[in-house]
Design a protein around this motif. Structure first.
Motif, short mmCIF file in Angstrom:
data_model
loop_
_atom_site.label_atom_id
_atom_site.label_comp_id
_atom_site.label_asym_id
_atom_site.label_seq_id
_atom_site.Cartn_x
_atom_site.Cartn_y
_atom_site.Cartn_z
N LEU A 1 0.83 11.01 -8.01
CA LEU A 1 -0.28 10.95 -8.36
C LEU A 1 -0.73 11.35 -9.83
CD1 LEU A 1 -1.52 13.75 -5.37
CD2 LEU A 1 -1.59 11.19 -5.36
N ALA A 2 0.07 11.78 -10.46
CA ALA A 2 -0.05 11.85 -11.93
C ALA A 2 0.10 10.52 -12.74
CB ALA A 2 0.92 12.84 -12.61
N GLY A 3 1.11 9.52 -12.14
CA GLY A 3 1.18 8.42 -12.69
C GLY A 3 -0.24 7.49 -12.26
N LEU A 4 -0.85 7.69 -10.99
CA LEU A 4 -1.80 6.95 -10.93
C LEU A 4 -2.92 7.10 -11.54
CD1 LEU A 4 -1.57 6.94 -6.85
CD2 LEU A 4 -1.22 5.11 -8.29
N ARG A 5 -3.13 8.75 -11.93
CA ARG A 5 -4.40 9.00 -12.82
C ARG A 5 -4.09 8.66 -14.43
NH1 ARG A 5 -3.59 13.80 -9.50
NH2 ARG A 5 -1.94 14.77 -10.97
N SER A 6 -2.65 8.47 -14.68
CA SER A 6 -2.79 7.92 -16.03
C SER A 6 -3.12 6.68 -16.26
CB SER A 6 -0.98 8.31 -16.44
OG SER A 6 -0.15 6.99 -15.71
N CYS A 7 -3.02 5.75 -15.25
CA CYS A 7 -3.35 4.27 -15.28
C CYS A 7 -5.03 4.16 -14.70
CB CYS A 7 -2.67 3.51 -14.34
SG CYS A 7 -0.98 3.32 -15.31
N ASP A 8 -5.65 5.13 -14.26
CA ASP A 8 -6.94 5.27 -13.88
C ASP A 8 -7.12 4.50 -12.61
OD1 ASP A 8 -9.70 6.16 -14.08
OD2 ASP A 8 -10.23 4.47 -15.00
N LEU A 9 -5.93 4.59 -11.76
CA LEU A 9 -5.93 4.32 -10.19
C LEU A 9 -6.23 5.28 -9.30
CD1 LEU A 9 -2.93 1.91 -10.72
CD2 LEU A 9 -5.31 1.30 -11.06
N ILE A 10 -7.59 5.79 -9.27
CA ILE A 10 -8.04 7.24 -8.90
C ILE A 10 -8.56 6.95 -7.42
CG2 ILE A 10 -7.71 8.49 -10.84
CD1 ILE A 10 -10.66 8.38 -11.07
N ASP A 11 -8.72 5.74 -7.04
CA ASP A 11 -9.46 5.53 -5.51
C ASP A 11 -8.50 5.23 -4.41
OD1 ASP A 11 -9.20 1.97 -5.15
OD2 ASP A 11 -9.14 2.94 -7.31
N ARG A 12 -9.13 5.28 -3.16
CA ARG A 12 -8.11 5.25 -1.99
C ARG A 12 -7.46 4.17 -1.98
NH1 ARG A 12 -10.26 5.25 4.32
NH2 ARG A 12 -11.25 3.22 3.56
N ASP A 13 -8.01 2.96 -2.31
CA ASP A 13 -7.37 1.54 -2.29
C ASP A 13 -5.91 1.55 -2.90
OD1 ASP A 13 -9.02 0.33 -0.44
OD2 ASP A 13 -10.32 -0.56 -2.05
N MET A 14 -5.94 1.97 -4.18
CA MET A 14 -4.70 1.94 -4.95
C MET A 14 -3.89 2.95 -4.56
SD MET A 14 -5.33 -0.75 -6.55
CE MET A 14 -4.05 -0.77 -7.72
N LEU A 15 -4.38 4.30 -4.17
CA LEU A 15 -3.39 5.37 -3.61
C LEU A 15 -2.72 4.50 -2.46
CD1 LEU A 15 -2.61 8.29 -3.08
CD2 LEU A 15 -4.58 8.41 -1.82
N LEU A 16 -3.47 4.04 -1.60
CA LEU A 16 -2.72 3.47 -0.33
C LEU A 16 -1.79 2.51 -0.62
CD1 LEU A 16 -5.78 3.74 2.29
CD2 LEU A 16 -3.97 5.52 1.99
N ALA B 1 -7.07 -8.97 -2.75
CA ALA B 1 -6.41 -8.95 -1.88
C ALA B 1 -6.66 -8.22 -0.62
CB ALA B 1 -4.79 -9.02 -1.95
N LEU B 2 -6.78 -6.67 -1.01
CA LEU B 2 -7.32 -5.67 -0.33
C LEU B 2 -8.53 -5.76 0.26
CD1 LEU B 2 -5.57 -2.49 -2.19
CD2 LEU B 2 -4.66 -3.88 -0.12
N ALA B 3 -9.43 -6.30 -0.65
CA ALA B 3 -10.87 -6.39 -0.21
C ALA B 3 -11.09 -7.50 0.89
CB ALA B 3 -11.85 -6.87 -1.20
N ASP B 4 -10.15 -8.51 0.82
CA ASP B 4 -10.18 -9.58 1.95
C ASP B 4 -9.39 -9.11 3.07
OD1 ASP B 4 -11.45 -11.16 0.21
OD2 ASP B 4 -9.97 -12.18 -0.41
#
Length: 320
Positions: A155-170, A280-283
């Motif tokens: 989670l810290a890694g995702l925050r460091s890249c501002d990937l803080i939404d559900r799509d990128m978490l999943l 890709a995820l949106a599609d």
């Protein structure tokens, strides 16, 4: 008992017995049934405490006042009739509620997913991003201790890249499920995909794979084998990601298995491909999303399983 029969006992018991989620569902039905029985017991006089067993004017039996027939023309019968009508109304209401509870449980079971059952039974509080919730995206054999240890770094890694939404978490969690199901950063295993005669010789200079990976020196195959949560592979990837996170991964490739750095590497790799991944995820094209990370479809069944479970269990707007 009624809930178990309504849900279908044979469908509740698998090879390992009742699931925890289904047991909680039956407990919930048990509470509803208990309320029904208690309400019935409170309203119905005990044997011997009815109109024919009056001890005296105004006396009570089981808390219900019973009046003597002073009019001689059925006053007690009228009281009993009114009591019966009130009781019938209350029982009908409680029965309707119990039927609704059973119908809800039956609908949950029909969905065919223990994860869905858990989410419906436990409500919004279960949606907080806890190690136990994340564990539901993995297999039972995945050690919970590993998730508790390494999830904060992911989670810290995702925050460091501002990937803080559900799509990128999943996307991150599903990638871990596909690459290292034990939820721990590890070395790539020797397999027919990377080895012919000597470990990782299919990654060595002179092979087509080495060209894709940027391996140019003898020994690069084993030196830059897959590591971490995302199985970072090849000299080019170690060079690029290392530069982006400020760590000399080329000089110290084993650092890719450090938990904190592995979380940052995973997030940085996703960030480098963020736009096409999001498209890709949106599609709804999980195969393309997986290919953007893996370069192929290796582990896609595990990836899709984890991603789909996450969609059901983890709500939009979850805080990372």
């Amino acid at each position: 008992m009624l809930a178990a029969l309504a849900l279908g006992v044979k469908d509740l018991v698998g090879s390992t017995g009742f699931s925890g989620e289904m047991l909680l569902g039956l407990i919930a039905a048990g509470y509803a049934g208990t309320d029904f029985i208690e309400g019935f017991m409170e309203k119905v006089p005990l044997p011997g405490a009815g109109a024919g067993a009056v001890a005296g004017p105004g006396s009570t039996g089981s808390g219900v006042a019973v009046l003597p027939d002073q009019s001689g023309n059925g006053a007690a019968a009228k009281v009993a009739a009114q009591m019966e009508a009130n009781l019938a109304s209350q029982l009908n209401a409680q029965t309707s509620q119990l039927q609704a509870d059973i119908a809800s449980l039956k609908s949950t079971a029909a969905a065919g997913s223990p994860e869905t059952s858990w989410a419906l039974l436990t409500g919004p509080s279960a949606a907080s991003l806890t190690p136990d919730l994340v564990a539901r995206l993995f297999v039972p054999a995945t050690p919970r201790a590993n998730i508790r240890t390494h999830l904060p770094n992911v989670l810290a890694g995702l925050r460091s890249c501002d990937l803080i939404d559900r799509d990128m978490l999943l996307m991150a969690l599903a990638t871990i499920r596909a690459e290292t199901e034990g939820f721990v950063p590890i070395d790539e295993f020797v397999s027919p995909y990377n080895t012919d005669q000597v470990a990782f010789d299919k990654y060595e200079p002179g092979t087509s794979t080495a060209v894709k990976l940027g391996n140019i020196e003898p020994g690069d195959g084993a030196r830059f084998k897959g590591r971490g949560f995302i199985q970072l592979t090849g000299r080019d990837n170690y060079t690029r990601i290392g530069s982006q996170i400020g760590v000399d991964l080329v000089g110290n490739p084993t650092l890719a298995n450090d938990s904190i750095l592995a979380g940052r590497i995973l997030a940085q790799f996703l960030a480098n491909n963020e736009d096409p991944i999001r498209i890709a995820l949106a599609d709804g094209n999980l195969k393309v999303a997986r290919r953007l990370v893996n370069g192929g479809s290796h582990g896609f069944d595990r990836f899709k399983d984890a991603y789909d479970k996450g969609l059901r269990l983890i709500p939009e707007g979850v805080e990372i």
